[in-house]
Design an enzyme around this catalytic site. Structure first.
Site, short mmCIF file in Angstrom:
data_model
loop_
_atom_site.label_atom_id
_atom_site.label_comp_id
_atom_site.label_asym_id
_atom_site.label_seq_id
_atom_site.Cartn_x
_atom_site.Cartn_y
_atom_site.Cartn_z
N GLU A 4 0.91 -1.21 0.00
CA GLU A 4 0.05 0.09 -0.15
C GLU A 4 0.82 1.20 -0.12
OE1 GLU A 4 -2.78 0.21 3.36
OE2 GLU A 4 -3.44 2.26 2.26
N ARG A 42 5.16 -12.42 9.89
CA ARG A 42 5.97 -11.51 9.48
C ARG A 42 7.32 -11.26 10.05
NH1 ARG A 42 1.78 -7.48 8.85
NH2 ARG A 42 3.48 -5.85 9.01
N LYS A 92 3.98 0.67 9.93
CA LYS A 92 4.00 2.06 8.98
C LYS A 92 3.51 2.99 9.70
CE LYS A 92 2.96 -0.03 4.85
NZ LYS A 92 2.62 0.16 3.66
P1 ATP Z 1 1.79 -2.02 8.24
O1 ATP Z 1 1.08 -3.26 9.02
O2 ATP Z 1 2.89 -1.60 8.88
O3 ATP Z 1 0.90 -0.88 7.75
P2 ATP Z 1 1.47 -3.63 6.07
O4 ATP Z 1 1.40 -5.04 5.77
O5 ATP Z 1 -0.04 -3.00 5.85
O6 ATP Z 1 2.16 -2.81 7.02
P3 ATP Z 1 1.58 -3.15 3.05
O7 ATP Z 1 2.23 -2.31 2.26
O8 ATP Z 1 0.37 -3.65 3.16
O9 ATP Z 1 2.14 -3.21 4.52
O10 ATP Z 1 2.49 -4.67 2.90
C1 ATP Z 1 2.79 -5.23 1.80
C2 ATP Z 1 3.26 -6.46 1.85
O11 ATP Z 1 4.45 -6.80 2.66
C3 ATP Z 1 2.24 -7.45 2.30
O12 ATP Z 1 1.96 -8.61 1.51
C4 ATP Z 1 2.56 -7.83 3.83
O13 ATP Z 1 2.22 -8.88 4.08
C5 ATP Z 1 4.18 -7.75 3.65
N1 ATP Z 1 4.96 -7.28 4.70
C6 ATP Z 1 4.59 -6.03 5.43
N2 ATP Z 1 5.11 -6.02 6.64
C7 ATP Z 1 5.85 -7.30 6.44
C8 ATP Z 1 6.84 -7.88 7.59
N3 ATP Z 1 7.34 -7.09 8.66
N4 ATP Z 1 7.20 -9.19 7.36
C9 ATP Z 1 6.94 -9.81 6.11
N5 ATP Z 1 5.87 -9.09 5.52
C10 ATP Z 1 5.61 -7.93 5.43
MG MG Z 2 -1.54 -4.13 4.40
#
Ligand code: ATP
Ligand code: MG
Length: 565
Positions: free
Chosen positions: A36, A263, A273
């Site tokens: 995102e 994660r 984020k």
């Molecule tokens: P946040 O929860 O911090 O807002 P997010 O998961 O919403 O992060 P996205 O931009 O949606 O952030 O993530 C893009 C991809 O990266 C998704 O498939 C998510 O599952 C993966 N991802 C995000 N954070 C991690 C992490 N700490 N470890 C592994 N994969 C991750």
């Molecule tokens: Mg997300």
């Protein structure tokens, strides 16, 4: 498959190999990385990137980059740009397959209409607060919305008018009609669309005033792109029934398989984020690319290499169990890479002037220095030596125990790549601070052992007449405790209270050997005995170049932690 860039196996790769062997999806493998664009990518995203793009690489598949941009209010094009830059920098390519969930808004709308026509979605007028109470709890079933029995015709009409902008924000939502008594809360008539007026979407502008929810958008986007394996983190495990429900109830071109993995959590930092945004917006760090941030941009600026980050991701592996990885592991990956690949230079971080009194006043000679002591193929360079040099103040003691192998009053030490010197006199200012050393050199000791005595210590130096002034920034961990999130929760405090006040130390009067005069931004060296350093893109107020310490030579924290300090 089986070439040297293949990543270690894991349960997801095994599942994919079984699918290929069974001829599922005609043996094709299509993955996607779906960020995102509401922040910069962090090291956790690197895990997802390496997994998705690595699988595509190793199984002759493809991996799409897809921006999951259904929440325009926190998203922007700077984030879109930075995400592309960071994925590319990590060494992965999506060819021409960059997509936006917003590319599918019209199709998504069509699928929502299809659900309405099948009696599987309805327009609901409950307020957000009412919806919450109607949803029930983990132990009690929910209550059906009074709007659940609207006719297909009425729903079609209301949904069309929602799109046309006839209703204000929050007045209505479109919901799936599933099961208000489901033990899985995600299945209790989840919202599919909501109304958002007045936001300008970075891709679609003001075209839409209704936006689809993630749980509706994601499975359909995957299916429209022909994704075979939709890899996501464990918090989506409970959403998988909804993912499947959406695809089972529309005329989807295919049905991707969602597989969840844990994660990445890393010690001494935060990874959400929302929190990283807060650190940036409230000025706790310089920006998203602050070298202390766990962001890809921060790590790049700090001097971490793509290879070391990929190595780290390979080493931590992929599983379903939650754990927090030690920062030391990441730093050791960086050290292992730089120890082999970074050339050596000399830089004095805390300069102490040394005058070599028996060295001719106007003489300058060029001494030869190896660029990499373990790799002669990296060649040598010539550096100027003269009567006035700087050594590091920490390499001198007026008196010291025997095991201090550096310079003491009356003692000798070798200057790396040059001569043996002896300290004859210590000059102090009126406050008693040491300001200069008077020394003498042994002219017979250039690349040769001194006659009749052993000199054990070797220290680095820079010519005082030729050295370049620079600012050096020493970075330490952003937080002072291994798990700021759990420490904050346990003590009922804010995670920011655990920020490490000493995470940045700025040294302004450093002196670098003159060969470092015209280095490019991002240039990376080992400053001998000090650590690895990378040239920053900026200069300081005095127009001096800035060098960031990437990582120390050894892990000083491991020792402290062992001692319980
Ligand atoms: P946040 O929860 O911090 O807002 P997010 O998961 O919403 O992060 P996205 O931009 O949606 O952030 O993530 C893009 C991809 O990266 C998704 O498939 C998510 O599952 C993966 N991802 C995000 N954070 C991690 C992490 N700490 N470890 C592994 N994969 C991750
Ligand atoms: Mg997300």
């Amino acid at each position: 498959m089986g070439n040297e860039t293949t990543a270690p196996t894991n349960f997801i790769r095994q599942a994919i190999e079984q699918d290929i062997a069974a001829g599922k999806n005609d043996g094709r493998v299509v993955t996607r990385f779906p960020p995102e664009p509401n922040g910069y990518l962090h090291i956790g995203h690197a895990k997802s990137i390496c997994l998705n793009f690595g699988i595509a690489r190793d199984y002759d598949g493809i991996c799409n980059l897809r921006f999951d941009d259904t929440n325009p209010h926190k998203e922007n094009v700077e984030f879109v740009r930075s995400i592309q830059e960071d994925v590319r920098w990590l060494g992965f390519s999506w060819g021409d397959r960059v997509f936006y969930a917003s590319d599918y808004f019209e199709q998504l709308y069509g699928f929502a209409v299809e659900l309405i026509e099948k009696g599987l979605a309805y327009v609901c007028d409950l307020s957000a607060e009412e919806t919450r109470t109607y949803r029930g709890t983990l132990t009690e079933p929910g209550k059906e919305s009074p709007f659940r029995q609207r006719s297909v015709e009425e729903n079609l009409d209301l949904f069309r008018r929602m799109r046309a902008g006839e209703f204000p924000d929050g007045a209505k939502v479109l919901r799936a009609k599933i099961d208000m008594a489901s033990p899985n809360m995600n299945m209790r008539d989840p919202t599919l669309y909501r109304i958002r007026h007045g936001v300008v979407h970075h891709q679609t502008g003001a075209e839409w005033c209704i936006y689809p929810m993630y749980d509706f958008t994601h499975p359909i986007s995957d299916a429209l792109e022909g994704v075979t394996h939709s890899l996501c983190t464990l918090e989506f495990e409970d959403h998988r029934p909804l993912y499947n429900w959406v695809l089972d109830n529309i005329n989807a071109p295919c049905h991707p398989q969602q597989i969840e993995f844990s994660r990445l959590n890393l010690q001494y930092t935060v990874m959400s984020k929302r929190k990283l945004t807060q650190l940036v917006d409230e000025g706790h760090v310089e920006g998203w690319d602050d070298p202390r941030m766990p962001t890809i941009a921060g790590m790049r600026r700090r001097g971490y290499t793509p290879a070391s980050i990929r190595d780290f991701i390979d080493r931590i592996g992929v599983s379903k169990s939650e754990n927090t990885v030690e920062m030391t592991l990441l730093e050791n990956c960086v050290r292992d890479d730089l120890n082999v690949n970074a050339l050596r230079r000399m830089a004095v971080l805390h300069p102490l002037k040394v005058v070599i009194e028996n060295y001719p006043e106007d003489q300058v000679e060029e001494v030869e220095a190896a660029n990499h002591p373990q790799d002669p193929s990296q060649g040598t360079r010539r550096i100027p030596f003269c009567r006035e040099i700087y050594i590091d103040a920490e390499d001198f003691r007026e008196e010291a125990p025997k095991k201090f192998k550096r310079l003491v009053t009356g003692g000798e030490v070798r200057l790396r790549n040059a001569y043996v010197i002896r300290c004859d006199e210590v000059i102090k200012d009126p406050q008693g601070e040491i300001v200069e050393l008077r020394c003498s050199y042994d002219a017979a000791t250039l690349n040769a052992n001194p006659e009749g005595r052993k000199v054990k210590g070797v220290i680095h130096w820079v010519s005082a007449r030729h050295g370049i002034e620079a600012e050096v920034r020493l970075y330490d961990r952003l937080f002072g405790v291994p798990s700021p999130d759990s420490a904050a929760a346990k003590e009922g405090r804010d995670y920011k209270e655990f920020l490490n006040p000493d995470s940045l130390r700025t040294l302004t009067g450093c002196v670098l050997e003159p060969t470092l005069a015209d280095e490019e931004v991002g240039a990376l060296y080992q400053f001998e005995r000090e650590g690895y350093f990378s040239r920053d893109a900026t200069v300081n107020a005095a127009a001096r170049p800035i060098w960031n310490r990437t990582v120390t030579l050894r892990d000083s924290w491991a020792k402290i932690e062992q001692q319980g300090g």
